[in-house]
Scaffold this motif. Structure first.
Motif, PDB file in Angstrom:
ATOM      1  N   PHE A   1     -35.099  39.388  13.118  1.00 12.57           N
ATOM      2  CA  PHE A   1     -34.771  38.972  14.224  1.00 12.57           C
ATOM      3  C   PHE A   1     -34.083  37.748  14.408  1.00 12.57           C
ATOM      4  N   LYS A   2     -33.173  37.359  15.294  1.00 14.65           N
ATOM      5  CA  LYS A   2     -32.027  36.432  15.301  1.00 14.65           C
ATOM      6  C   LYS A   2     -32.912  35.513  16.194  1.00 14.65           C
ATOM      7  N   HIS A   3     -32.200  34.719  15.857  1.00 16.09           N
ATOM      8  CA  HIS A   3     -32.835  32.949  16.975  1.00 16.09           C
ATOM      9  C   HIS A   3     -33.769  33.094  17.117  1.00 16.09           C
ATOM     10  N   ARG A   4     -35.063  33.104  15.770  1.00 14.96           N
ATOM     11  CA  ARG A   4     -36.819  32.420  16.189  1.00 14.96           C
ATOM     12  C   ARG A   4     -36.529  31.249  15.956  1.00 14.96           C
ATOM     13  N   ILE A   5     -37.909  31.206  17.139  1.00 14.80           N
ATOM     14  CA  ILE A   5     -38.368  30.537  17.446  1.00 14.80           C
ATOM     15  C   ILE A   5     -39.068  29.822  15.956  1.00 14.80           C
ATOM     16  N   ALA A   6     -40.000  30.879  15.343  1.00 18.24           N
ATOM     17  CA  ALA A   6     -40.842  30.443  14.200  1.00 18.24           C
ATOM     18  C   ALA A   6     -40.377  31.852  13.630  1.00 18.24           C
ATOM     19  N   GLU A   7     -41.207  31.249  12.200  1.00 14.66           N
ATOM     20  CA  GLU A   7     -40.996  31.967  10.934  1.00 14.66           C
ATOM     21  C   GLU A   7     -42.966  32.378  10.934  1.00 14.66           C
ATOM     22  N   PRO A   8     -42.496  33.783  10.422  1.00 17.16           N
ATOM     23  CA  PRO A   8     -44.008  34.599  10.582  1.00 17.16           C
ATOM     24  C   PRO A   8     -44.265  34.523   8.994  1.00 17.16           C
ATOM     25  N   PHE A   9     -45.436  34.326   8.462  1.00 15.96           N
ATOM     26  CA  PHE A   9     -44.950  34.959   6.937  1.00 15.96           C
ATOM     27  C   PHE A   9     -46.903  35.346   6.847  1.00 15.96           C
TER      28      PHE A   9
ATOM     29  N   THR B   1     -29.840  40.183  12.763  1.00 10.39           N
ATOM     30  CA  THR B   1     -29.153  41.019  13.681  1.00 10.39           C
ATOM     31  C   THR B   1     -29.825  41.542  15.072  1.00 10.39           C
ATOM     32  N   LEU B   2     -31.661  40.978  15.392  1.00  6.63           N
ATOM     33  CA  LEU B   2     -32.056  41.826  15.920  1.00  6.63           C
ATOM     34  C   LEU B   2     -32.620  41.215  17.349  1.00  6.63           C
ATOM     35  N   SER B   3     -32.698  41.322  17.937  1.00  3.45           N
ATOM     36  CA  SER B   3     -31.976  40.411  19.763  1.00  3.45           C
ATOM     37  C   SER B   3     -33.789  41.221  20.407  1.00  3.45           C
ATOM     38  N   TYR B   4     -34.614  42.036  20.490  1.00  4.99           N
ATOM     39  CA  TYR B   4     -35.431  42.520  21.681  1.00  4.99           C
ATOM     40  C   TYR B   4     -36.097  42.671  21.128  1.00  4.99           C
ATOM     41  N   TYR B   5     -36.398  43.378  19.432  1.00  3.14           N
ATOM     42  CA  TYR B   5     -37.531  42.882  18.791  1.00  3.14           C
ATOM     43  C   TYR B   5     -37.867  43.927  17.221  1.00  3.14           C
ATOM     44  N   SER B   6     -38.816  43.490  16.411  1.00  8.17           N
ATOM     45  CA  SER B   6     -39.099  43.419  15.092  1.00  8.17           C
ATOM     46  C   SER B   6     -39.274  44.190  14.993  1.00  8.17           C
ATOM     47  N   ILE B   7     -40.219  45.224  13.849  1.00  6.15           N
ATOM     48  CA  ILE B   7     -41.589  45.620  13.575  1.00  6.15           C
ATOM     49  C   ILE B   7     -41.267  45.698  11.840  1.00  6.15           C
ATOM     50  N   GLU B   8     -42.624  45.165  11.107  1.00 10.26           N
ATOM     51  CA  GLU B   8     -42.820  45.204   9.702  1.00 10.26           C
ATOM     52  C   GLU B   8     -43.684  46.065   9.497  1.00 10.26           C
ATOM     53  N   ARG B   9     -43.379  46.637   8.897  1.00 11.96           N
ATOM     54  CA  ARG B   9     -45.274  47.850   8.493  1.00 11.96           C
ATOM     55  C   ARG B   9     -46.086  46.771   7.826  1.00 11.96           C
ATOM     56  N   ALA B  10     -47.106  47.408   7.694  1.00 13.65           N
ATOM     57  CA  ALA B  10     -47.792  47.190   6.813  1.00 13.65           C
ATOM     58  C   ALA B  10     -47.210  47.289   5.471  1.00 13.65           C
ATOM     59  N   GLY B  11     -48.329  45.677   4.195  1.00 18.09           N
ATOM     60  CA  GLY B  11     -46.419  45.858   3.090  1.00 18.09           C
ATOM     61  C   GLY B  11     -45.583  45.798   2.702  1.00 18.09           C
ATOM     62  N   SER B  12     -44.868  45.593   4.373  1.00 14.47           N
ATOM     63  CA  SER B  12     -43.578  45.598   3.992  1.00 14.47           C
ATOM     64  C   SER B  12     -42.964  44.369   4.477  1.00 14.47           C
ATOM     65  N   GLY B  13     -41.674  43.789   4.593  1.00 15.79           N
ATOM     66  CA  GLY B  13     -41.188  42.274   5.475  1.00 15.79           C
ATOM     67  C   GLY B  13     -40.094  42.056   3.641  1.00 15.79           C
ATOM     68  N   LEU B  14     -40.129  40.836   3.723  1.00 17.90           N
ATOM     69  CA  LEU B  14     -39.123  40.064   3.133  1.00 17.90           C
ATOM     70  C   LEU B  14     -39.723  38.818   2.473  1.00 17.90           C
ATOM     71  N   PRO B  15     -39.935  39.749   1.062  1.00 16.30           N
ATOM     72  CA  PRO B  15     -41.448  38.658   0.204  1.00 16.30           C
ATOM     73  C   PRO B  15     -40.218  37.548  -0.245  1.00 16.30           C
TER      74      PRO B  15
ATOM     75  N   PHE C   1     -47.667  31.676  -4.689  1.00 17.12           N
ATOM     76  CA  PHE C   1     -47.917  32.046  -3.895  1.00 17.12           C
ATOM     77  C   PHE C   1     -46.875  33.044  -3.013  1.00 17.12           C
ATOM     78  N   THR C   2     -47.838  33.680  -2.664  1.00 17.66           N
ATOM     79  CA  THR C   2     -46.371  35.219  -2.009  1.00 17.66           C
ATOM     80  C   THR C   2     -45.933  35.084  -0.678  1.00 17.66           C
ATOM     81  N   TYR C   3     -45.249  34.951  -0.264  1.00 17.78           N
ATOM     82  CA  TYR C   3     -45.219  34.784   1.116  1.00 17.78           C
ATOM     83  C   TYR C   3     -44.010  35.812   1.839  1.00 17.78           C
ATOM     84  N   MET C   4     -44.725  36.695   2.353  1.00 14.60           N
ATOM     85  CA  MET C   4     -43.801  37.941   2.989  1.00 14.60           C
ATOM     86  C   MET C   4     -43.619  37.438   4.091  1.00 14.60           C
ATOM     87  N   HIS C   5     -42.219  37.506   4.657  1.00 11.23           N
ATOM     88  CA  HIS C   5     -41.641  37.044   6.026  1.00 11.23           C
ATOM     89  C   HIS C   5     -41.638  38.658   6.665  1.00 11.23           C
ATOM     90  N   VAL C   6     -42.398  38.157   7.462  1.00 10.45           N
ATOM     91  CA  VAL C   6     -42.917  39.353   8.699  1.00 10.45           C
ATOM     92  C   VAL C   6     -41.464  39.574   9.924  1.00 10.45           C
TER      93      VAL C   6
END
Length: 188
Positions: free
Chosen positions: A102-110, A72-86, A93-98
């Motif tokens: 954030f909606k309408h992402r053009i990239a998926e950062p992990f 639902t976020l559209s302006y900015y999104s913050i994930e603090r160190a060690g947080s995210g969607l595991p 392998f462990t992927y932490m989506h950071v």
């Protein structure tokens, strides 16, 4: 196991609502029909590539499939160190989506953590592929990459950028785990 079943149920529901056949999903995910049915029924664990390809075909984000909640976020999104969607979905392998919310992402950062496994060091690296491009930046340790038969060793501070529709795979090497930032960019 419950999470696995929930994800499988969401994939099946989205597929059925989109009137997409099992055969078509099997093809887009690079699986046989039998393998796809096992995955969609929650009998087998998913790879990141499988989830990513399902999300793209079904017209949703990977967060929708993993959590059942749309970003639902559209302006900015913050994930603090060690947080995210595991996401624990590939050979330990462990992927932490950071940026999962954030909606309408053009990239998926992990942030990806790859364990060092001695038995893998002299075996062929499993390959996968998905549409788009990817950039991996090594934060800690070393990563052995198989880029469709081309072997590269990356160390902390190194970056690899590639066409992820071509077969690729990686393992931690050098005797210790590897942590890297992976940015998966979808094809438009």
């Amino acid at each position: 196991m419950e999470s696995l079943k929930n994800i499988a149920t969401r994939i099946k529901g989205l597929r059925e609502m989109s009137d997409i056949s099992v055969d078509e999903m099997a093809e887009i995910t690079g699986k046989s029909v039998e393998e796809y049915i096992e995955l969609e029924s929650g009998e087998k664990d998913f790879s990141f590539t499988f989830l990513y390809n399902c999300a793209k075909k079904l017209g949703v984000g990977i967060t929708d499939i993993l959590t059942g909640i749309s970003p639902t976020l559209s302006y900015y999104s913050i994930e603090r160190a060690g947080s995210g969607l595991p996401i624990n979905r590939r050979r330990n392998f462990t992927y932490m989506h950071v940026a999962p919310y954030f909606k309408h992402r053009i990239a998926e950062p992990f942030v990806v953590s790859a364990p060092y496994i001695e038995e893998q060091q002299n075996k062929e690296i499993e390959l996968s592929s998905h549409k788009g491009q990817e950039m991996d930046f090594i934060l800690e340790g070393s990563l052995k990459c198989n880029m469709d038969g081309h072997i590269e060793i990356l160390n902390a501070g190194d970056t690899i950028y590639y066409d992820s529709s071509r077969p690729h795979g990686m393992i931690a090497t050098g005797g210790s785990p590897c942590k890297f930032l992976a940015i998966v960019m979808e094809e438009k």
